[in-house]
Design a protein around this motif. Structure first.
Motif, short mmCIF file in Angstrom:
data_model
loop_
_atom_site.label_atom_id
_atom_site.label_comp_id
_atom_site.label_asym_id
_atom_site.label_seq_id
_atom_site.Cartn_x
_atom_site.Cartn_y
_atom_site.Cartn_z
N ALA A 145 0.86 -1.15 -0.23
CA ALA A 145 -0.23 0.08 -0.32
C ALA A 145 0.84 1.13 0.14
CB ALA A 145 -0.85 0.13 1.12
N GLN A 146 0.69 2.10 -0.89
CA GLN A 146 1.62 3.43 -1.10
C GLN A 146 0.58 4.65 -1.13
OE1 GLN A 146 4.35 3.25 -4.34
NE2 GLN A 146 5.07 5.18 -3.73
N SER A 147 1.00 5.52 -0.46
CA SER A 147 0.34 6.76 -0.25
C SER A 147 -1.03 6.73 -0.04
CB SER A 147 0.36 7.55 -1.47
OG SER A 147 1.78 7.72 -1.64
N VAL A 148 -1.55 5.75 0.77
CA VAL A 148 -3.07 5.30 1.28
C VAL A 148 -3.42 6.28 2.34
CG1 VAL A 148 -4.65 3.71 2.24
CG2 VAL A 148 -3.04 3.05 0.30
N THR A 149 -4.31 7.12 2.55
CA THR A 149 -4.71 7.97 3.46
C THR A 149 -5.91 7.70 4.23
OG1 THR A 149 -5.87 9.50 1.91
CG2 THR A 149 -3.49 10.07 2.44
N GLY A 150 -6.71 6.65 3.64
CA GLY A 150 -7.67 6.23 4.37
C GLY A 150 -7.51 5.35 5.28
N ALA A 151 -8.51 5.05 6.36
CA ALA A 151 -8.24 4.11 7.26
C ALA A 151 -7.83 2.61 6.50
CB ALA A 151 -9.53 4.03 8.09
N LEU A 152 -6.78 1.92 7.08
CA LEU A 152 -6.27 0.72 6.46
C LEU A 152 -6.46 -0.47 7.36
CD1 LEU A 152 -4.86 -0.63 3.93
CD2 LEU A 152 -2.75 0.17 4.97
N ARG A 153 -7.05 -1.31 6.94
CA ARG A 153 -7.21 -2.78 7.66
C ARG A 153 -6.79 -4.01 6.97
NH1 ARG A 153 -12.29 -5.75 9.45
NH2 ARG A 153 -13.37 -4.31 8.35
N ILE A 154 -5.92 -4.71 7.47
CA ILE A 154 -5.27 -5.72 6.76
C ILE A 154 -5.42 -7.03 7.59
CG2 ILE A 154 -3.43 -6.57 5.41
CD1 ILE A 154 -2.24 -3.56 5.12
N ASN A 155 -5.70 -8.09 6.98
CA ASN A 155 -5.75 -9.50 7.49
C ASN A 155 -5.00 -10.38 6.39
OD1 ASN A 155 -8.38 -8.14 8.56
ND2 ASN A 155 -7.40 -9.29 10.20
N SER A 156 -3.84 -11.04 6.98
CA SER A 156 -3.16 -12.05 5.89
C SER A 156 -2.77 -13.17 6.82
CB SER A 156 -1.90 -11.29 5.59
OG SER A 156 -1.35 -12.36 4.82
N VAL A 157 -2.56 -14.50 6.28
CA VAL A 157 -2.23 -15.64 6.66
C VAL A 157 -0.66 -15.66 6.59
CG1 VAL A 157 -2.37 -18.02 6.84
CG2 VAL A 157 -4.28 -16.61 6.43
N THR A 158 -0.14 -15.62 5.34
CA THR A 158 1.17 -15.97 5.06
C THR A 158 1.94 -14.86 4.19
OG1 THR A 158 1.10 -17.30 3.21
CG2 THR A 158 1.06 -18.43 5.12
N GLY A 159 1.18 -13.96 3.63
CA GLY A 159 1.60 -12.72 2.86
C GLY A 159 2.31 -11.79 3.44
N ASP A 160 3.31 -11.22 2.99
CA ASP A 160 3.96 -10.18 3.57
C ASP A 160 3.15 -8.73 3.27
OD1 ASP A 160 6.01 -11.71 4.22
OD2 ASP A 160 7.23 -11.22 2.44
#
Length: 295
Positions: A145-160
């Motif tokens: 994610a680059q230059s994201v100004t909104g609220a950011l929510r991320i869920n991952s199992v094995t990804g970086d």
């Protein structure tokens, strides 16, 4: 409702307004870009396997297969999935809400001001210049994610996960074994305070804070190592559980990072030279890791 069955490369220009976009494909790529135009444009440049069904129902534009639904998407499996492939590009008004689901496909979403919701089984995701709230879920694909100004929510199992020039007031990320590199830009003092919450089981976590930083900090690991570049923060614990705690600046924001056995590094941006702005964020290949080295 208007419907098209797309079995070969094709371009479509939609004359009716679009306020919501839904795209779900297997293998290939999805590119979504927000524009200042009032109408949407769609191009399917490559397609193999069953046709894509394109529908416009009111102001909702949907591109998917007949058997690929949003509900339960992350558990979707089709033994014939390897016979499918599509490359889809969509230009939409920047204010639309976007839902993208990919299985074995890459996704790039840029310039969207509405809500963005993306789910991926495999395949990498790139988010650029999004100003609305973002929710991303991934099983094994990497996310940048680059230059994201909104609220950011991320869920991952094995990804970086890599966040570059993150300027949103809220970043919440959870992963099982993926690494996190979070490079935070300065937030506006007139806006809400930053709320950064990161959780990992075994992945490394590296966080680079802007200068001057302004947050209450709490970083904990049960058995991993810690690295701290701030004199105002305290490092506690020598055997087993360790922590970094303290306040930077006025403590207006919140930074919490927790891992079970992964390492945590708190890094600081170089002080800007007099008269200069903030130095540019590192590109993804040069982002710092939790050990202080570069990827």
């Amino acid at each position: 409702m208007t419907e098209w069955s797309v079995a070969e490369p094709r371009k479509l220009t939609l004359t009716d307004p679009v306020s919501r976009l839904q795209v779900r494909i297997v293998n290939g790529a999805v590119n979504v870009v927000g524009t200042d135009e009032a109408t949407a444009r769609l191009e399917v440049s490559e397609i193999e396997g069953p046709p894509l069904i394109v529908t416009q129902d009111g102001s909702t534009l949907t591109v998917t297969y007949e058997d690929l639904h949003w509900k339960g998407f992350l558990k979707w499996f089709d033994g014939k999935g390897h016979h499918r492939r599509a490359v889809v590009s969509v230009a939409v008004p920047a204010g639309v809400d976007v839902e993208v689901g990919v299985v074995g496909a890459g996704a790039v979403i840029s310039g969207i001001r509405g809500r963005t919701d993306i789910r991926g089984v495999t395949g990498d995701t790139t988010l650029v210049g999004l100003s609305g709230p973002v929710h991303a879920e991934s099983v094994s694909g990497d996310l940048e994610a680059q230059s994201v100004t909104g609220a950011l929510r991320i869920n991952s199992v094995t990804g970086d996960m890599t966040v570059i020039e993150g300027a949103g007031a809220s970043v919440k990320a959870e992963t099982v074994s993926g690494d996190m590199v979070i490079d935070l830009g300065p937030t506006h003092r007139e806006g809400p305070p930053a709320d950064i919450r990161l959780t990992s089981v075994s992945g490394e976590v590296a966080i680079r804070l802007p200068h001057p930083a302004d947050a209450r900090v709490e970083a904990n690991t049960t058995s991993g190592s810690l690295s701290n570049a701030f004199d105002d923060l305290r490092v506690g614990g020598q055997w087993g559980a360790k922590s970094i705690t303290g306040t930077l600046g006025t403590g207006r924001g919140t930074l919490k990072a927790t891992t079970l056995c992964g390492s945590i590094a708190l890094l600081r941006r170089p002080d800007p030279a007099p008269g200069d702005g903030e130095p540019p964020a590192p590109s993804a290949p040069d982002a710092p890791t939790a050990s202080g080295k570069v990827l």
